[in-house]
Design a protein around this motif. Structure first.
Motif, short mmCIF file in Angstrom:
data_model
loop_
_atom_site.label_atom_id
_atom_site.label_comp_id
_atom_site.label_asym_id
_atom_site.label_seq_id
_atom_site.Cartn_x
_atom_site.Cartn_y
_atom_site.Cartn_z
N LEU A 19 -45.83 -2.79 -30.70
CA LEU A 19 -45.14 -3.95 -30.32
C LEU A 19 -44.36 -3.58 -29.18
O LEU A 19 -43.47 -2.82 -29.17
N GLU A 20 -44.58 -4.46 -28.03
CA GLU A 20 -44.16 -3.84 -26.69
C GLU A 20 -42.99 -4.83 -26.19
O GLU A 20 -43.13 -6.18 -26.15
N LEU A 85 -41.91 3.15 -35.90
CA LEU A 85 -40.61 3.93 -35.21
C LEU A 85 -40.39 3.16 -33.95
O LEU A 85 -41.23 2.51 -33.58
N ILE A 86 -39.35 3.53 -33.52
CA ILE A 86 -38.88 2.82 -32.03
C ILE A 86 -38.99 3.75 -31.04
O ILE A 86 -38.21 4.94 -31.21
N GLY A 96 -35.53 5.52 -32.89
CA GLY A 96 -35.21 5.04 -34.12
C GLY A 96 -36.31 4.55 -34.95
O GLY A 96 -37.20 4.94 -34.89
N GLY A 97 -35.80 3.82 -36.15
CA GLY A 97 -37.07 3.29 -37.11
C GLY A 97 -36.70 1.94 -37.54
O GLY A 97 -35.19 1.81 -37.59
N ILE A 98 -37.52 1.31 -37.78
CA ILE A 98 -37.40 -0.04 -38.44
C ILE A 98 -38.48 -0.70 -39.38
O ILE A 98 -39.65 -0.33 -39.05
N ASN A 99 -38.34 -0.94 -40.56
CA ASN A 99 -39.05 -1.25 -41.53
C ASN A 99 -39.04 -2.49 -42.24
O ASN A 99 -37.95 -3.27 -42.54
N ALA A 130 -35.88 -4.23 -30.66
CA ALA A 130 -36.75 -3.83 -31.84
C ALA A 130 -36.86 -4.93 -32.73
O ALA A 130 -37.90 -5.31 -33.35
N GLY A 131 -35.76 -5.11 -33.23
CA GLY A 131 -35.68 -6.22 -34.40
C GLY A 131 -36.22 -7.56 -34.00
O GLY A 131 -37.03 -7.97 -35.02
N ARG A 132 -36.11 -8.20 -32.61
CA ARG A 132 -36.96 -9.22 -32.46
C ARG A 132 -38.48 -9.21 -32.33
O ARG A 132 -39.06 -10.07 -33.13
#
Ligand SMILES: CC(C)(COP(=O)(O)OP(=O)(O)OC[C@H]1O[C@@H](n2cnc3c(N)ncnc32)[C@H](O)[C@@H]1OP(=O)(O)O)[C@@H](O)C(=O)NCCC(=O)NCCS
Length: 194
Positions: A19-20, A85-86, A96-99, A130-132
């Motif tokens: 995701l870019e 991962l970010i 960072g990371g987001i799950n 990243a959240g968006r």
């Protein structure tokens, strides 16, 4: 494989999703990410421990990392969780990371959001970006209907992030998660696809 995993000797395969955004790229973890992941998690260990479930004694080892990678691959295939991962796009650096955890289908169609960012990248809008991207993926690709999130009452940065992402505060849950070895109350947030 050199790592000491007993059962899973094969290389885990996660899809080539990426995701870019303008400043970040968000993608599933790869086995080649281990040294960067180890470095950034270890640098942030004391800070992150206060917001996360108790770290295992081997939490920074390659064995742990590979077990985690296998679990992520299984979860992805089984539609149970989507872990990313970010990366800072310019530097191609892991930040960072987001799950999307606990995918619940049927009548619920929801997931629970979790995230962390390297301290040097905190407070600059990287996590919001990243959240968006992940929210868009959750609603448009995974066809989820709702995303839940929970944070410690004194985690102002997390509360601000959730509000910035459009989440609404929905409630309070007593002794909701065991954080760093202690059952802790949490504030509950939700975002519904509109
Ligand atoms: C929670 C956490 C991910 C929030 O990260 P963050 O970097 O503060 O979040 P954002 O990406 O939304 O950044 C917001 C800040 O960047 C600033 N910013 C700068 N440039 C920006 C831009 N281009 N776009 C948006 N915000 C920008 C905002 O003004 C805001 O600053 P402020 O904090 O001084 O108000 C981070 O604090 C963290 O990793 N904490 C430890 C782990 C944790 O708590 N996890 C969650 C458990 S529930």
């Amino acid at each position: 494989m050199i790592w000491a995993g007993k059962k899973e000797q094969t290389k885990p395969s996660l899809p080539g999703v990426a995701l870019e955004g303008f400043r970040v790229v968000v993608r599933p973890c790869r086995d080649t990410d281990y040294s960067d992941w180890q470095r950034v998690r270890s640098r942030n260990m004391d800070r992150l421990k206060t917001f996360e479930p108790t770290w295992m004694t081997d939490a920074l080892t390659q064995d742990f990392f590979m077990r985690r990678l296998h679990r992520h691959a299984r979860d992805w295939v089984e539609d149970r969780a989507y872990c990313f991962l970010i990366f800072d796009k310019l530097e191609n650096r892991l930040i960072g990371g987001i799950n999307l955890n606990h995918i619940c289908r049927g009548a619920a169609q929801n997931a629970a959001l979790g995230y962390w960012i390297d301290e040097t990248y905190e407070g600059q809008g990287y996590m919001a970006e990243a959240g968006r991207l992940v929210i868009e993926y959750a609603f448009d690709t995974l066809k989820l209907h709702r995303i839940n999130a929970a944070c410690l009452p004194d985690n102002e940065r997390s509360k601000n992030l959730l509000t910035r992402l459009g989440f609404e505060e929905e409630g309070f849950a007593k002794n909701y998660f065991k954080i760093n070895g202690e059952w802790r109350d949490h504030i509950l947030f939700g975002l519904v696809k509109s």
